[in-house]
Each structure stands twice: as structure tokens, then as C-alpha cells.
Design an enzyme around this catalytic site. Structure first.
Site, short mmCIF file in Angstrom:
data_model
loop_
_atom_site.label_atom_id
_atom_site.label_comp_id
_atom_site.label_asym_id
_atom_site.label_seq_id
_atom_site.Cartn_x
_atom_site.Cartn_y
_atom_site.Cartn_z
N SER A 4 -90.97 18.24 22.05
CA SER A 4 -89.63 18.68 21.68
C SER A 4 -88.79 17.43 21.48
CB SER A 4 -89.04 19.54 22.79
OG SER A 4 -88.76 18.69 23.89
N LYS A 5 -87.56 17.61 21.05
CA LYS A 5 -86.68 16.45 20.82
C LYS A 5 -86.54 15.62 22.10
CE LYS A 5 -84.32 16.57 16.82
NZ LYS A 5 -83.87 17.07 15.77
N ARG A 6 -86.36 16.29 23.21
CA ARG A 6 -86.15 15.60 24.47
C ARG A 6 -87.38 14.80 24.88
NH1 ARG A 6 -86.80 17.14 29.34
NH2 ARG A 6 -87.56 19.14 28.63
N GLU A 7 -88.53 15.25 24.39
CA GLU A 7 -89.78 14.63 24.85
C GLU A 7 -90.30 13.56 23.89
OE1 GLU A 7 -91.70 18.57 26.93
OE2 GLU A 7 -91.75 18.31 24.77
#
Ligand code: GLU
Length: 468
Positions: A245-248
Site C-alpha cells: 500500500s502507499k504507507r508500505e
């Protein structure tokens, strides 16, 4: 021996992501390790997905990591005439053909194939057109693409430097479109023509390009060129085994700069995402990687993108910085103030920083005249409001008359005083620390007091007494 030449060939459809950065890094390392050259090529022939800001993000991102390429950036959009000439060469030799089939016809054909349980594949209808029919269509400007004529049988074998031997059956391959109806080449034609033109010896790219590789091999054969060696890298996954995901990490590489990651940490972290140095060593600078990196030591398993590991690398490289360098890196996250004062402050936090941006919240109290915090925070868990107030009231004159204002001088004096008063360390040091920082966690009170100076220390203790 031929000179090793590698390239990073991103499509400008979005920002440079950390996965792309790893592909670029491995390509760069492989070239440098072998005394070769690394090139940057922007694959901007898909005009529908073109994003003008993307190219700058590739260039800035790679430079930030310390990755530089040979010569000018190659832009495919500036080379359309070259691709057209090469497509013509294949048309002339009968290796490629014009296709005038409409979208509707192709969809119907694929539908029928699917219903019959077959994989959708172009049925070569236009290959049966006579030269006159082709000529007439072209004269009447019937929209046309150019396709590679792929034989119905045969096997293509490659030895991938990461994955070993891979085989592809020609019967499973579609007659690849080489030139689109807008006259622009597809990725396949442009990338093969350019890799050959740049004398690329090793193509290092993501595993999502494996299905395209046999088409590329067939193109090399059609032109009579020698194909480069391929190395396909496995894509990152998250801890749960899914897509990032974006955060990852599926976020722009330069966001990591904004968040306060050091390039050395990012380089080290992404180098280890998929490469096994076959030793227990975990720390590598870019220069050390150039020597140590081996494509044959790249794993086929999907590397797990672990932000905690990145933070761990970042803390390590932050701790390595001189205080002057740390100040340069931290300055964007700090208010303007006397550099001597700033250096004292950041020195207190150097050990605890995971990201440079953490410095803002960790040190905000050094820059405030009045601290805002809950009075209850001043009370040590084994104490009471009254006792805390009394302790601070007794402590204030001790501080006001103490002269050795170094952290160690303060520590010796205060610990001695606590003993003499028969108090617990927590009874005194906890409220003092909170009075000086307004926070649940911070460096020890002696260090804070030393940096704040006597006046401000006494003011803050007085403010805490007033709050209680
Ligand atoms: N333009 C392709 C990409 O964006 C390049 C693939 C390759 O390296 O051949 O990934």
C-alpha cells in the site's frame, strides 16, 4: 570482453517508487561492478499515460540516492523515426505485417476464442491480405497497426541470471503489436531497438516483464541481433504477503526524503531487499555495494518490505553523522535559531531519531516560552500533587544557587541532594523532567537543564509549581 552496459528504463506514468529505485540500483551496481556503464532511458511512447512531472522525479530520485548515468537521458519520444525505420525493415523482410482489424472485430474474435476455452490470440487474418489490398488500405488511411509475425511452433529458452532457465512456447504468444495506429511504437519494439542501439548487455527489470521477454527475443532474432542477458527481479510484498500500500512503500521515493530518511539508509535498505550478500554483514554504502553486489545472489522469493527495517537502517546512519551534518539534515525540520543552541539540542536526540522529521516533535519544547501540558503529568506515579509541589518548591532554590551548569555537574549535585533529602529519584527527577519538557518521554532532566540554561530551567520549575 564486451563492456557491460545496463539501463534503467522507466515509463513516465507516475513518480519513481521504491521498487523502481531498486531496479535502478541493481542495474547501476551491476554496471559499476563490472567496470561498465549505466544509462537512463525514459520510455515515453505511451502518450495516453504520460505524466510531465514523472521524468523530474526519476532524475531527482536517482541523484538523491547517488546514482548517476552515462551521457544524456535517452527519450524515446524523440526517436520515433528510428522505430518507424526499424518497423519498415521488418515489414520489408516479411517478419512483420500490417493489421487493419477494428477493435470490434478483435473483441468478437477474442470472445469466441474464450468461449471455446482458448487463450485469446490474434488469428493472423490480415496476414492473408495481398500486397495490393494492403496498399489500398494504406492509401485510404484505414487505421492500421504493425504486428510481429510469430511462428505457431517452437520454443524460446532464456537463462535468466536470477531465475535460471525459463522456457516459452511460441504457440502461446500473440502476434505482438509493434507500432500503434497513432504511429508510436509499443514498448516492445522501442525497448528492443534501444537496448540494441545502446549495446545493452544486461537487462535488469521487474518480474512483471517476464511474459514480454520471448517477444523481445523474437524481435532480436527478426532483426538478426544478439539478445542481451536478462535478470528479472521479484516484486516486493508486504508483511501479510500482499501488494504494497502507499504507507508500505508504494509511494514516491522522494517522499522518503521529505519524511527524513537518509539516502544512505534507503540505498542500504533497498539493496538488501532481494539481495543476499552471503555473509552476516548488514551495512553497505553505495561504494561497498558496487564491490559486493552479485546478480547470482539475488533471491527469487518476493522480498518483504518492512518499514521497521528501513527505520532501523535510518537510525544507524543518523547515529553515524557528525553533529554538523546532522544539523544540516535536521535544519528543515527545526525553527531558525542559533546554530550552537540547535547543535546542543539535536545532540540530545541523535540516538533516538528514527526519521529526521521526528526532531520537530521531539524538541519543540526547546523553542517555546510557555509549555502546555496537563499538571497531572508532573506527578510521579508513586507521589501526590501536594508532595510534588513541595519537592519542586524545595528544589528551586537549590537550582538557583547551583553553579556548575553542565549535565554531569547537575547530575552529581541533584543526586546528592535527593539522597540527603531521603527522597526517591523518581519523586524529584520525574517532575523536574516534565517541568522542563512538558513531555512523558524526553532525555534526562540534567541534559535538558544544561541545554536550557539556568534562567529558563528555573522559570520552568516555577511555572510547574504555579500549575500545581
Ligand atoms: N518501461 C518499462 C517499465 O516501466 C521498462 C521495462 C524494461 O526495463 O524493459 O518498467
Amino acid at each position: 570482453m564486451t563492456k557491460v552496459r545496463t539501463r534503467f528504463a522507466p515509463s513516465p506514468t507516475g513518480h519513481l517508487h521504491i521498487g523502481g529505485a531498486r531496479t535502478a540500483l541493481y542495474s547501476y551496481l551491476w554496471a559499476k561492478k563490472n567496470g561498465g556503464e549505466f544509462l537512463l532511458r525514459i520510455e515515453d511512447t505511451d502518450r495516453t499515460r504520460y505524466q510531465p512531472a514523472a521524468e523530474a522525479s526519476f532524475i531527482d530520485g536517482l541523484h538523491w540516492l547517488g546514482i548517476y548515468w552515462e551521457g544524456e537521458v535517452i527519450r524515446q519520444s524523440e526517436r520515433t523515426a528510428v522505430y518507424r525505420a526499424h518497423a519498415q525493415q521488418l515489414l520489408d523482410s516479411g517478419k512483420a505485417y500490417y493489421c487493419f482489424c477494428t477493435m470490434e472485430r478483435l473483441e468478437l474474435m477474442r470472445d469466441i476464442q474464450r468461449k471455446k476455452g482458448r487463450a485469446p490470440k490474434y488469428d493472423k487474418t490480415c496476414l492473408r491480405l495481398t500486397p495490393t489490398e494492403v496498399q489500398q488500405n494504406l492509401e485510404q488511411h484505414v487505421p492500421a497497426v504493425i504486428r510481429l509475425n510469430i511462428a505457431a511452433e517452437g520454443t524460446i529458452r532464456i537463462t535468466d541470471l536470477v531465475r535460471g532457465p525459463i522456457e516459452f512456447k511460441c504457440e502461446e504468444l500473440d502476434d505482438q503489436v509493434l507500432v500503434k495506429s497513432d504511429g508510436f511504437p509499443t514498448y516492445h519494439l522501442a525497448s528492443v531497438v534501444d537496448d540494441h542501439a545502446s549495446a545493452i548487455t544486461h537487462v535488469i527489470r521487474g518480474e512483471e516483464w517476464i511474459p514480454s521477454t520471448p517477444k523481445h527475443i523474437l524481435l532480436y532474432q527478426a532483426f538478426g541481433w544478439e539478445a542481451p542477458v536478462f535478470a528479472h527481479l521479484s516484486l516486493f510484498i508486504n508483511k501479510g504477503g500482499g501488494k504494497l500500500s502507499k504507507r508500505e512503500g508504494a509511494t514516491s521515493l522522494l517522499d522518503y526524503r521529505t519524511q527524513g530518511y537518509l539516502p544512505a539508509a534507503v540505498v542500504n535498505f533497498i539493496a538488501m531487499l532481494g539481495w543476499n550478500p552471503k555473509s552476516t554483514e548488514e551495512f553497505f554504502t553505495l561504494e561497498q555495494l558496487v564491490h559486493a553486489f552479485e546478480l547470482s545472489q539475488v533471491n527469487t522469493a518476493n522480498p518483504i518490505f518492512d518499514t521497521e527495517k528501513l527505520d532501523w537502517y535510518n537510525s544507524h546512519y543518523i547515529r553515524q553523522l557528525s553533529i554538523d551534518d546532522l544539523l544540516t539534515y535536521c535544519q528543515p525540520y527545526l525553527p531558525t535559531a542559533d546554530p550552537v543552541y540547535l547543535k546542543q539540542i539535536i545532540a540530545l536526540e541523535q540516538e533516538r531519531l528514527k526519521k529526521l522529521s521526528d526532531i520537530t516533535a521531539l524538541t519543540d519544547f526547546f523553542f517555546l516560552d510557555v509549555l502546555q501540558y496537563e499538571p497531572a503529568l508532573l506527578v510521579w506515579k508513586k507521589s501526590t500533587v501536594e508532595a510534588t509541589r513541595a519537592v519542586l518548591q524545595k528544589l528551586l532554590p537549590v537550582l538557583a544557587t547551583h553553579s556548575d551548569w553542565s549535565a554531569t555537574g547537575l547530575e552529581t549535585a541533584l543526586i546528592g541532594w535527593i539522597k540527603a533529602q531521603e527522597l526517591g529519584n523518581g519523586d524529584v527527577l520525574w517532575p523536574l523532567r516534565v517541568a522542563l519538557s512538558g513531555k512523558k518521554a524526553s532525555p534526562p532532566p540534567f541534559a535538558l537543564a544544561a541545554v536550557l540554561g539556568k534562567d529558563r530551567t528555573c522559570q520552568r520549575v516555577q511555572a510547574a509549581i504555579d500549575l500545581l
